[in-house]
Write a protein that holds these residues in place. Structure first.
Motif, PDB file in Angstrom:
ATOM      1  N   VAL A 136       0.866  -1.188   0.000  1.00  9.01           N
ATOM      2  CA  VAL A 136       0.000   0.000   0.000  1.00  9.01           C
ATOM      3  C   VAL A 136       0.902   1.237   0.000  1.00  9.01           C
ATOM      4  O   VAL A 136       1.157   1.846   1.045  1.00  9.01           O
ATOM      5  N   PRO A 137       1.405   1.624  -1.157  1.00  7.71           N
ATOM      6  CA  PRO A 137       2.385   2.718  -1.204  1.00  7.71           C
ATOM      7  C   PRO A 137       1.811   4.097  -0.920  1.00  7.71           C
ATOM      8  O   PRO A 137       2.574   5.043  -0.671  1.00  7.71           O
ATOM      9  N   ASP A 138       0.483   4.245  -0.933  1.00  8.39           N
ATOM     10  CA  ASP A 138      -0.114   5.568  -0.733  1.00  8.39           C
ATOM     11  C   ASP A 138      -0.138   5.994   0.731  1.00  8.39           C
ATOM     12  O   ASP A 138      -0.402   7.168   1.017  1.00  8.39           O
ATOM     13  N   LEU A 139       0.098   5.078   1.656  1.00 14.04           N
ATOM     14  CA  LEU A 139       0.094   5.421   3.077  1.00 14.04           C
ATOM     15  C   LEU A 139       1.521   5.569   3.592  1.00 14.04           C
ATOM     16  O   LEU A 139       2.415   4.826   3.179  1.00 14.04           O
ATOM     17  N   HIS A 140       1.697   6.508   4.508  1.00 16.21           N
ATOM     18  CA  HIS A 140       3.011   6.743   5.114  1.00 16.21           C
ATOM     19  C   HIS A 140       3.130   5.844   6.356  1.00 16.21           C
ATOM     20  O   HIS A 140       2.853   6.268   7.477  1.00 16.21           O
ATOM     21  N   TRP A 141       3.540   4.608   6.113  1.00 17.67           N
ATOM     22  CA  TRP A 141       3.590   3.624   7.190  1.00 17.67           C
ATOM     23  C   TRP A 141       4.616   3.978   8.252  1.00 17.67           C
ATOM     24  O   TRP A 141       4.468   3.591   9.417  1.00 17.67           O
ATOM     25  N   ASP A 142       5.659   4.713   7.885  1.00 18.10           N
ATOM     26  CA  ASP A 142       6.636   5.134   8.891  1.00 18.10           C
ATOM     27  C   ASP A 142       5.994   6.063   9.914  1.00 18.10           C
ATOM     28  O   ASP A 142       6.237   5.959  11.119  1.00 18.10           O
ATOM     29  N   ARG A 143       5.132   6.970   9.440  1.00 19.61           N
ATOM     30  CA  ARG A 143       4.465   7.887  10.360  1.00 19.61           C
ATOM     31  C   ARG A 143       3.435   7.150  11.211  1.00 19.61           C
ATOM     32  O   ARG A 143       3.254   7.458  12.391  1.00 19.61           O
TER      33      ARG A 143
END
Length: 220
Positions: A136-143
């Protein structure tokens, strides 16, 4: 937004602005007398949110002063958590008879600054972050991970009075269903006679924000 990831026994109030009717008790005002305007507005509005939430529980207003490590000191009958970032302030409260601890956090839905992910994430968490980003590249998983770690700490500290480092909890984020699980890598707090091995929380991305929450209910 935040109410979407909180159970009904928790009351939350959030604001995207700083209302003029938000006021402080004298003891609170004294703490930020020399602070910059941004800090004063955040401090004032998030406590305004907390007192509105307390009122929904039928509780009167009270000063909410920072205690050890800056954690707010709540009235005896209340547990709660507060969060603020650019353009967002929120507080979540519950009666202490129903909930043991609450941790909430809000962040802008944006990539973490360079170097922060390496500083806050365990190797396994970085591997899972890379996998989530591919799916899911559209979400900023790091944040989302950073926010989840903040909520873990805010849940942990009232139970222990001790610091919990980023490296002392291993968090797995489920891409579907908005759930994350934190496995404590140090001895957990004892709640109702049981040592906790971790926490389960929820996450949400909405209207440009990442919001995470953990609510630890009291055993029946």
């Amino acid at each position: 937004m935040i109410e979407k990831i909180l159970p009904p026994e928790v009351v939350a109030v959030e604001r995207r602005d700083d209302p003029p009717e938000a006021t402080l008790f004298p003891a609170e005002e004294a703490l930020i007398a020399a602070a910059v305007d941004k800090r004063r507005r955040e401090f004032r509005t998030v406590r305004h949110c907390a007192r509105l939430a307390m009122a929904e529980l039928g509780l009167g207003p009270a000063p909410l002063l920072p205690g050890e490590r800056g954690a707010p000191v709540w009235p005896e009958a209340v547990v709660g958590s507060m969060t603020h970032c650019a353009g967002y302030r929120a507080a979540a409260v519950a009666r202490a008879s129903a909930v043991v601890s609450i941790g909430i956090d809000a962040e802008p839905h944006d990539t973490l600054p360079d170097g922060v992910l390496t500083a806050i994430a365990l190797p396994a968490e970085r591997d899972r972050h890379a996998a989530l980003t591919r799916v899911v590249p559209d979400l900023h998983w790091d944040r989302i991970l950073f926010s989840a770690k903040e909520s873990v700490y805010k849940t942990w500290f009232p139970l222990t009075g001790r610091w919990l480092g980023f490296e002392e909890a291993d968090i797995t984020i489920e891409p579907d269903g908005g759930v994350f699980r934190a496995r404590l890598l140090v001895p957990g707090p004892v709640v109702d006679g049981v040592e906790l091995a971790g926490f389960t929380g929820r996450w949400l991305v909405d209207d440009g924000m990442v919001i995470t929450a953990i609510v630890l209910p009291r055993s029946e």
